[in-house]
Design a protein around this motif. Sequence first.
Motif, PDB file in Angstrom:
ATOM      1  N   ARG A   1       1.970   0.363 -11.560  1.00  0.00           N
ATOM      2  CA  ARG A   1       1.417   0.968 -10.025  1.00  0.00           C
ATOM      3  C   ARG A   1       0.056   1.245 -10.798  1.00  0.00           C
ATOM      4  NH1 ARG A   1       2.326   6.446  -7.733  1.00  0.00           N
ATOM      5  NH2 ARG A   1       0.233   6.701  -6.587  1.00  0.00           N
TER       6      ARG A   1
ATOM      7  N   SER B   1       0.789  -0.600  -0.131  1.00  0.00           N
ATOM      8  CA  SER B   1       0.185  -0.241  -0.166  1.00  0.00           C
ATOM      9  C   SER B   1       0.897   1.355   0.047  1.00  0.00           C
ATOM     10  CB  SER B   1      -0.939   0.165   1.570  1.00  0.00           C
ATOM     11  OG  SER B   1      -0.044   0.141   2.715  1.00  0.00           O
ATOM     12  N   ASP B   2       0.146   2.546   0.256  1.00  0.00           N
ATOM     13  CA  ASP B   2       0.431   3.415  -0.054  1.00  0.00           C
ATOM     14  C   ASP B   2       2.090   3.897   0.728  1.00  0.00           C
ATOM     15  OD1 ASP B   2      -0.609   3.783  -2.551  1.00  0.00           O
ATOM     16  OD2 ASP B   2      -1.820   5.655  -2.205  1.00  0.00           O
ATOM     17  N   SER B   3       1.462   3.655   2.243  1.00  0.00           N
ATOM     18  CA  SER B   3       2.346   3.494   3.623  1.00  0.00           C
ATOM     19  C   SER B   3       3.056   2.539   3.671  1.00  0.00           C
ATOM     20  CB  SER B   3       1.294   3.240   4.637  1.00  0.00           C
ATOM     21  OG  SER B   3       0.032   2.256   4.842  1.00  0.00           O
ATOM     22  N   GLU B   4       3.064   1.512   3.296  1.00  0.00           N
ATOM     23  CA  GLU B   4       3.678   0.433   3.432  1.00  0.00           C
ATOM     24  C   GLU B   4       4.798   0.605   2.778  1.00  0.00           C
ATOM     25  OE1 GLU B   4       1.283  -3.802   4.928  1.00  0.00           O
ATOM     26  OE2 GLU B   4       1.477  -2.848   2.735  1.00  0.00           O
ATOM     27  N   PHE B   5       4.478   1.569   1.442  1.00  0.00           N
ATOM     28  CA  PHE B   5       5.084   1.530   0.372  1.00  0.00           C
ATOM     29  C   PHE B   5       6.655   2.483   0.438  1.00  0.00           C
ATOM     30  CE2 PHE B   5       6.943   4.396  -3.189  1.00  0.00           C
ATOM     31  CZ  PHE B   5       7.839   3.247  -4.194  1.00  0.00           C
ATOM     32  N   ALA B   6       5.950   3.760   1.558  1.00  0.00           N
ATOM     33  CA  ALA B   6       6.692   4.635   1.509  1.00  0.00           C
ATOM     34  C   ALA B   6       7.246   4.519   2.865  1.00  0.00           C
ATOM     35  CB  ALA B   6       5.863   5.726   2.515  1.00  0.00           C
TER      36      ALA B   6
ATOM     37  N   CYS C   1       6.518  -4.086  -6.161  1.00  0.00           N
ATOM     38  CA  CYS C   1       7.772  -4.061  -6.103  1.00  0.00           C
ATOM     39  C   CYS C   1       8.722  -5.130  -5.859  1.00  0.00           C
ATOM     40  CB  CYS C   1       7.660  -3.397  -4.596  1.00  0.00           C
ATOM     41  SG  CYS C   1       6.759  -1.475  -4.912  1.00  0.00           S
TER      42      CYS C   1
ATOM     43  N   VAL D   1       9.910  -0.739  -8.788  1.00  0.00           N
ATOM     44  CA  VAL D   1       8.974  -0.837  -8.354  1.00  0.00           C
ATOM     45  C   VAL D   1       8.115  -1.625 -10.026  1.00  0.00           C
ATOM     46  CG1 VAL D   1       6.084   0.153  -9.007  1.00  0.00           C
ATOM     47  CG2 VAL D   1       7.831   0.771  -7.376  1.00  0.00           C
TER      48      VAL D   1
ATOM     49  N   ASN E   1      -3.739   0.147  -7.963  1.00  0.00           N
ATOM     50  CA  ASN E   1      -3.996   0.873  -7.028  1.00  0.00           C
ATOM     51  C   ASN E   1      -2.925   1.218  -5.704  1.00  0.00           C
ATOM     52  OD1 ASN E   1      -6.659   2.071  -8.500  1.00  0.00           O
ATOM     53  ND2 ASN E   1      -7.321  -0.857  -8.244  1.00  0.00           N
ATOM     54  N   THR E   2      -2.024  -0.866  -5.696  1.00  0.00           N
ATOM     55  CA  THR E   2      -1.265  -0.633  -4.932  1.00  0.00           C
ATOM     56  C   THR E   2       0.023  -1.015  -5.705  1.00  0.00           C
ATOM     57  OG1 THR E   2      -1.636  -3.090  -4.381  1.00  0.00           O
ATOM     58  CG2 THR E   2      -2.343  -1.959  -3.031  1.00  0.00           C
ATOM     59  N   TYR E   3       1.189  -0.542  -4.641  1.00  0.00           N
ATOM     60  CA  TYR E   3       2.508  -0.765  -5.970  1.00  0.00           C
ATOM     61  C   TYR E   3       2.419  -2.888  -5.407  1.00  0.00           C
ATOM     62  CZ  TYR E   3       3.128   4.377  -4.918  1.00  0.00           C
ATOM     63  OH  TYR E   3       3.029   5.323  -4.383  1.00  0.00           O
TER      64      TYR E   3
END
Length: 572
Positions: free
Chosen positions: A447, A428-433, A453, A444, A449-451
């Motif tokens: 992309r 997810s965005d938070s996990e990716f960050a 990776c 990556v 809706n999710t990343y």
Amino acid sequence: MAGGVDLSGKELNDLDEEELWELINNHRDKITLGVKPCMLTAYLRQACVLSDLDEEEILHCPKNINRCMRTGYMLDILKTRGKNGAIAFLESLMIHFPKLYTQVTGKEPTMEHSSGVMKHSELTEYLVKAMTEMQQVQSQEKSKALLMENRCFQLEAELTEAKRRVEELGNLDAEFKRLQREFNLRYQELLRVKDEKCNLCMRYTSAVEESSLMASRCRDLQLESESEFERKKSVDLRRRSEAVELKEEIESLNHKLLQFDPAREDILVQNLVEEQDSKLELMEQIQSLREEAEKAMCERDEHFEEKEALLLECQKLRLDCEMYQEKTAAFQVQLRELQKERDQAYLARDEAQSGISQSLSEKDSMRLQVMELQGQIFELRKQATQMKGQMERQERPILILPNILGHLLNERLQEYQEFQLCQSELLSDSEFAERLKLGDILGVKERQNTYNCYTKQAVEAIMEKNAHCLLEVELDCVRRMHKAEIFPIIIFIVTSEKSARKLRKKLQKQGSSEEHLLECYKAAETLLDKLPCLTRTISSETWSDMESLISCVKAAVAKEQKKIVWIEQDLR
């Protein structure tokens, strides 16, 4: 309880030597089957329980024909090091084979080491710095070796020139010997000519003296003959006058006889007969004198002829003497030229010998310097080999370019046990960050809706299985992997229209085309020079189909895995 040894509430340092080695020996089969000695020797050397000689004997002894025998031999050596050897070995297992460490000790691996050895990250940084310094030293040594090689080439050229000069000197020496032999012959001939000249001079002198004697004798004979001729002529005239007087007297007597008596006539006849006899004697004397005069004239003519012959012989001897004098002068000129050429040949030989001696001494000194440089290069190679053994901990990941061709090959390579395709993770965005801040994100894939990776943990999980991780990322991900201390093998496959046609069916099944493959190839080719590491190139002429291309890739991976990893110095 691990293998008969109670470790509950105890640390490894709390165990004595016998307990530690009993713990290791109880799991000796697992250790010999699951451990690669080349991954542990660097740490064990750093812990001072193995020497360089021990490491070389463990890894390269011909008696140890397989990995299990090398591992067993290493354990035997470590056992002679006592408790320190056992602790260092278990700590190396904790670093490189954590699962095996847990099976042996029953404990989970930690990053705290009791032997005072550097941590993994510190060791990697130290090795990178050491490799960079060694690369610089090696570059300097290569420059020195290149200079020495150029100097050697120069000395070899000078030596070749010296050999040529020696050959010329040999020719000059041979010519000098020939000239010397000719000089000796000419000198002997000159001595012979001098002897002949002396003999001719003596003969000429004797001939001149004899000619003078003959001339004086001829003059004496001529004078004597002339005087004798005059004397005989005068006698002849006198006798003629006497004969005339006698004739007149006879006539007068005959006239008187006519006038005298017979007795007196007899007397006169008798006187007349006597006078006639005396006249005959005088006539005979005159005849003999004439014969003597004629004989004297013949002798005079003979003496004149002998004088002319002697004069001709003297003139011939004079001409021969002049000719020999000219020949002697020419010999002397040639002798002086031969002496001059001999002196020049001696001088050239001395100069050539001096040059050869100097060239040989310089070449000997250069050989010594080359041998010293070779010794230094050998030491550098030995250090590089040792560093290589430290760096060869795990199988390296693989990135095949262009990506379209890499996708085709990865599908086939993952069929082999030593290759495994890296799986991507959905974040997810938070996990990716959060993972990006930690440096876990290597690339990556896509992309939505999710990343989607590729993470550091996924790659390391495959590497811990001693397998090559097959990556499908872009080239801009290489620097991220280097920062995460992951150094992939990058294989670039040269692609042409001809080679693309060989893969037409494979590309069509993938939903791609030859044109797309060539575009990806050109795009990857422009980015190769910007990479912070070396790449392996496979020519399009070395393969004809997919099977041969896979064989080429596997061979390239095997060669690159054995090489030292070179990266740019400013990565950190």
